[in-house]
Design an enzyme around this catalytic site. Structure first.
Site, PDB file in Angstrom:
ATOM      1  N   TYR A 183       1.224  -1.267   0.227  1.00 25.72           N
ATOM      2  CA  TYR A 183      -0.192   0.297  -0.077  1.00 25.72           C
ATOM      3  C   TYR A 183       1.240   1.459   0.080  1.00 25.72           C
ATOM      4  O   TYR A 183       1.846   1.425   0.768  1.00 25.72           O
ATOM      5  CB  TYR A 183      -0.777   0.056   1.159  1.00 25.72           C
ATOM      6  CG  TYR A 183      -2.280  -0.024   1.086  1.00 25.72           C
ATOM      7  CD1 TYR A 183      -2.459  -1.919   0.958  1.00 25.72           C
ATOM      8  CD2 TYR A 183      -3.123   0.670   1.450  1.00 25.72           C
ATOM      9  CE1 TYR A 183      -4.060  -2.290   1.727  1.00 25.72           C
ATOM     10  CE2 TYR A 183      -4.473   0.389   1.330  1.00 25.72           C
ATOM     11  CZ  TYR A 183      -4.706  -1.037   1.550  1.00 25.72           C
ATOM     12  OH  TYR A 183      -6.002  -1.440   1.260  1.00 25.72           O
ATOM     13  N   LYS A 223      -1.817  -0.757  -3.990  1.00 29.45           N
ATOM     14  CA  LYS A 223      -2.892   0.351  -4.042  1.00 29.45           C
ATOM     15  C   LYS A 223      -2.087   1.303  -3.275  1.00 29.45           C
ATOM     16  O   LYS A 223      -1.460   1.366  -2.249  1.00 29.45           O
ATOM     17  CB  LYS A 223      -3.696  -0.441  -2.897  1.00 29.45           C
ATOM     18  CG  LYS A 223      -4.616   0.372  -2.533  1.00 29.45           C
ATOM     19  CD  LYS A 223      -6.479  -0.271  -2.035  1.00 29.45           C
ATOM     20  CE  LYS A 223      -6.890   0.566  -2.009  1.00 29.45           C
ATOM     21  NZ  LYS A 223      -7.582   0.227  -0.838  1.00 29.45           N
TER      22      LYS A 223
HETATM   23  O1  MN9 Z   1      -9.451   1.253   0.127  1.00 26.02           O
HETATM   24  C1  MN9 Z   1     -10.899   3.618  -0.262  1.00 26.02           C
HETATM   25  N1  MN9 Z   1     -10.081   4.179   1.193  1.00 26.02           N
HETATM   26  C2  MN9 Z   1     -10.236   3.896   2.293  1.00 26.02           C
HETATM   27  C3  MN9 Z   1     -10.535   1.903  -0.574  1.00 26.02           C
HETATM   28  O2  MN9 Z   1     -10.706   3.191   3.284  1.00 26.02           O
HETATM   29  C4  MN9 Z   1      -9.014   5.031   2.647  1.00 26.02           C
HETATM   30  C5  MN9 Z   1     -11.719   4.165  -1.015  1.00 26.02           C
HETATM   31  O3  MN9 Z   1     -12.375   3.681  -1.233  1.00 26.02           O
HETATM   32  C6  MN9 Z   1     -12.778   5.353   0.205  1.00 26.02           C
HETATM   33  O4  MN9 Z   1     -13.516   4.365   1.144  1.00 26.02           O
HETATM   34  C7  MN9 Z   1     -13.743   6.077  -0.707  1.00 26.02           C
HETATM   35  C8  MN9 Z   1     -14.397   7.318  -0.369  1.00 26.02           C
HETATM   36  O5  MN9 Z   1     -13.158   8.339   0.040  1.00 26.02           O
HETATM   37  O6  MN9 Z   1     -12.858   6.675  -1.851  1.00 26.02           O
END
Ligand code: MN9
Length: 299
Positions: free
Chosen positions: A134, A162
């Site tokens: 990540y 990611k």
């Molecule tokens: O993993 C998510 N990021 C986090 C991906 O949890 C920090 C995103 O899907 C966010 O929830 C999304 C909303 O800001 O972009």
């Protein structure tokens, strides 16, 4: 041959009213994903509440995802844990059980770059399948420079990362070494793809996987105008969801489209009844949401 690209929902984990894993609901969720044409699934991450579950239950969630995914879809298991030994155990289990890749958030805590690198090295060598690391500077401020990300990508068995940040210039720099990059901001997915990301992993993909699948296809085709318009529609829903804590909001939105995944585990709170009413009302006032629900009900 599994390809690590495209649209990968960061699946929520359904729980019953006792907070136990609800495998039947998870199977329904996976069917909803694959019917929408997603390229794989990412389980037990932050969205999947991996850290809030026991190691044994996480193994079960991974097994159910593997068993209920078509052979050509990428099953990526988040094996991150507070203790490296737990992360190693989960990674061994996932790779033995048939996952196509493992992945981990940076270790949670005020760790140095060297500590983070040692953590990822331990997981990478415990797993027979590739590791996706990540880049998440908000969570791990010890890794912010492109050179550091590239160094982590050099660890044997790491195939990419990611990328959870809005700096798209940095993303394009990271991409130069050929790593596989999944973008982690749903509301900026198409921009991330233009900057070079190979796909996306996200929470809102749970709710509207078909829209993200279409956005990926349009971007791939170079149909920027249509991709931008679709991202705008996607963002109308995301903006409503983000008025609330994202994880309980996503679970509640899933219940509205007929896939009840229960509540989040403590310490994460659920939406209050008043918030649920308000969120429902806001969504119903959105034309994008009404047509999404219409097609979900017709299916
Ligand atoms: O993993 C998510 N990021 C986090 C991906 O949890 C920090 C995103 O899907 C966010 O929830 C999304 C909303 O800001 O972009």
């Amino acid at each position: 041959m599994i390809r690590f690209e495209g649209i990968i929902p960061a699946a929520v984990t359904p729980f019953d009213s006792d907070g136990q894993f609800d495998a039947a609901a998870f199977e329904r969720l996976l069917q909803h994903f694959y019917a929408a044409g997603v390229d794989g699934v990412y389980v037990c991450g932050q969205t999947g509440e991996g850290f809030q579950q026991s190691i044994e239950q996480r193994k079960l969630v991974a097994e159910v995802a593997i068993k209920n995914s078509p052979a050509d879809k990428a099953v990526i298991v988040h094996t991150g844990a507070l203790a490296t030994t737990d992360a190693v155990e989960l990674s061994e289990h996932a790779s033995r059980s048939g996952a196509h890749a493992v992945s981990s958030l940076p270790p949670i805590g005020n760790y140095s770059f060297a500590e983070i690198k040692a953590y990822y090295t331990a997981i990478a060598s415990a797993s027979d399948v590739p590791l996706l690391i990540y880049y998440f500077p908000a969570l791990a401020p010890a890794v912010t420079r492109v050179a550091q990300v590239l160094e982590l990508c050099e660890i044997p068995n790491v195939i990419g990362l990611k990328y959870t940040d809005s700096d798209l210039f940095k993303l394009s720099e990271v991409k130069k070494n050929g790593s596989c990059v999944f973008f982690g901001s749903d509301e900026m997915l198409t921009a991330g793809l233009i900057a070079g990301a190979d796909g996306g992993i996200g929470s809102f993909y749970n709710v509207m996987p078909e829209m993200f699948v279409r956005a990926f296809a349009l971007t791939k085709k170079g149909d920027w105008e249509a991709a931008r318009e679709l991202q705008k529609q996607i963002n109308e829903i995301i903006a409503i969801g983000l008025r609330y804590p994202v994880h309980p909001a996503v679970k509640f939105m899933l219940s509205l489209i007929g896939i009840d995944c229960g509540k989040c585990l403590p310490p994460r709170r659920s939406l209050t009844a008043a918030e649920e009413t308000e969120l429902t009302k806001s969504l119903e006032a959105s034309e994008v949401w009404r047509s999404l629900r219409g097609s979900a009900q017709a299916a």
